[in-house]
Enzyme design. Structure first.
Site, PDB file in Angstrom:
ATOM      1  N   GLU A   1       0.809  -1.226   0.000  1.00 13.87           N
ATOM      2  CA  GLU A   1       0.000   0.000   0.000  1.00 13.87           C
ATOM      3  C   GLU A   1       0.839   1.272   0.000  1.00 13.87           C
ATOM      4  OE1 GLU A   1      -3.780   2.046   2.372  1.00 13.87           O
ATOM      5  OE2 GLU A   1      -3.162  -0.005   2.804  1.00 13.87           O
TER       6      GLU A   1
ATOM      7  N   LYS B   1      -8.630  -1.277   0.932  1.00 13.34           N
ATOM      8  CA  LYS B   1      -9.685  -1.698   1.852  1.00 13.34           C
ATOM      9  C   LYS B   1     -10.522  -2.756   1.148  1.00 13.34           C
ATOM     10  CE  LYS B   1      -9.848  -0.095   5.984  1.00 13.34           C
ATOM     11  NZ  LYS B   1      -8.806  -0.924   6.544  1.00 13.34           N
TER      12      LYS B   1
END
Length: 398
Positions: free
Chosen positions: A209, A225
């Site tokens: 990420e 997410k």
């Protein structure tokens, strides 16, 4: 921030520098010139201290909108690590429980310069004997599930929309943790794979990420997410899940707002929404949000706006930080912070999910997930275990 002696400069053999984001062409010819470390008990503004220390070494990031060039003769750039606790300080939030790994600093800035004579001296270290003991969890599955229920109750009261809760485990080890932590970079999807070492501590990262990247005068963040097993059914389920999509879009909106605080007016955009990508044996949903930096924006202002990352805190961010501080039994240590590389005109910091840390005798790992009103406690406990499993397995293999 304490200025400390460059770590390991005299020790041979020296492996290539493997900080996440370091230029590949420079890895074998970099030498550490100086470093500073800071903990939350030192006081002051860690974002300002980072920016000032870098500027003192010719890495001027006080105006990210200004064009800059790589200097092949001076400082190449610097490794930057920011813990979740330091991010909470930058955001004006509570610190929460003490870290389980107090040997680690909350901020580390390590400046590197080019020295082509080092290339011939860098040889791999011989394999070391390795033993890892049993993992000891900071909370039980029941306590984790109770924390999920507490967040759901807070959402029902209207206190928050989403909160990320994180668990921790530690295990005793014998041997050299450095080579073991470095293997995390080989995990599939580890965009920010690499290590950072200090006196009595080390961090190994396998994060997919992006917290923040500055590339071609544009800022990018890539929040993740939504998680499912990396099977055909798992991919279909993730794409079809209204709960996962709603959770994801909340964080995308949070990141848009965070970037808007430091962006040129009207320049924030969502370049990609809910793209499904693989990390190890998991599918994860990722979006890309970008913006042009406002004139005069420096690294300190950028860190204050983005830290700690929205995907590992929740929405609203400050309210989520208060619930995190109340619910998690130990601090987040090296996890849920930032690690990467900065240089003139260039910033590339990954969010330290899928991250492990070592002190003198223990290894530490963290894992968690975002909780919404529709979260199932048992499923959230299982998801956190699935995220930690590839990291634990690799560390155990040595």
């Amino acid at each position: 921030m304490r200025q400390v002696r460059p770590y390991g400069v005299e020790a041979l053999p020296r492996p290539p520098v493997d900080i996440p984001g370091v230029p590949v062409a420079c890895r074998t010819v970099l030498v550490e010139r100086d470093r500073c470390e800071w903990t939350v008990t030192d006081g002051g503004d860690p974002a300002e201290l980072i920016e000032t220390f870098l500027a003192g070494h010719g890495i001027d990031l006080r105006d990210l909108a200004r064009p800059a060039r790589h200097d092949p003769y001076g400082a190449c750039g610097a490794a930057v690590f920011v813990s979740a606790a330091a991010g909470a300080v930058m955001a004006g939030g509570p610190l929460g429980a003490p870290t389980p790994a107090p040997a680690l600093p909350d901020v580390a800035v390590v400046v590197y310069a080019h020295d082509p004579h080092l290339a011939a001296a860098r040889t791999p270290a011989p394999p070391a004997r390795w033993r890892l003991g049993d993992w000891r969890e900071s909370w039980t599955p029941r306590q984790h599930a109770d924390a999920v229920q507490a967040v759901r109750a807070a959402i029902g009261r209207g206190d928050v929309y989403q909160v990320n809760v994180v668990g921790h485990a530690a295990a005793d080890y014998r041997g050299d943790a450095g080579p073991v932590l470095s293997r995390l970079a080989a995990l599939p999807g580890a965009r920010y794979g690499g290590t950072l070492h200090g006196d009595g501590w080390a961090i190994g990262c396998a994060s997919p990420e992006t917290l923040i990247e500055l590339r071609a005068a544009r800022l990018l963040t890539r929040p993740i997410k939504g998680t499912r097993p990396a099977t055909a059914d798992g991919r279909r389920d993730l794409l079809a899940s209204a709960k996962e999509r709603a959770e994801h879009i909340m964080i995308v909106d949070l990141e848009r707002n965070d970037l808007a605080r430091v962006a040129r007016t009207g320049s924030v955009r969502v370049d990609e929404l809910f793209a499904v990508r693989r990390w190890c044996d998991l599918w994860q949903a990722e979006s890309t949000v970008s913006a042009q930096p406002a004139d005069g924006l420096g690294l300190a202002g950028l860190l204050r706006a983005l830290c700690p990352g929205g995907s590992v805190t929740g929405a609203p961010k400050l309210a989520a930080l208060h619930h995190i501080a109340a619910l998690e039994p130990v601090g987040r240590g090296a996890s849920m912070g930032a690690l990467g590389w900065v240089a003139p005109g260039h910033v590339d910091l990954g969010l330290t999910i899928r991250t492990a840390a070592a002190d003198n005798d223990r290894l530490h790992v963290w894992a968690g997930g975002g909780i919404t009103v529709d979260s199932d406690p048992a499923a959230e406990v299982a998801e956190a275990a699935a995220k930690a499993a590839p990291v634990r397995a690799l560390l155990a293999a040595g």
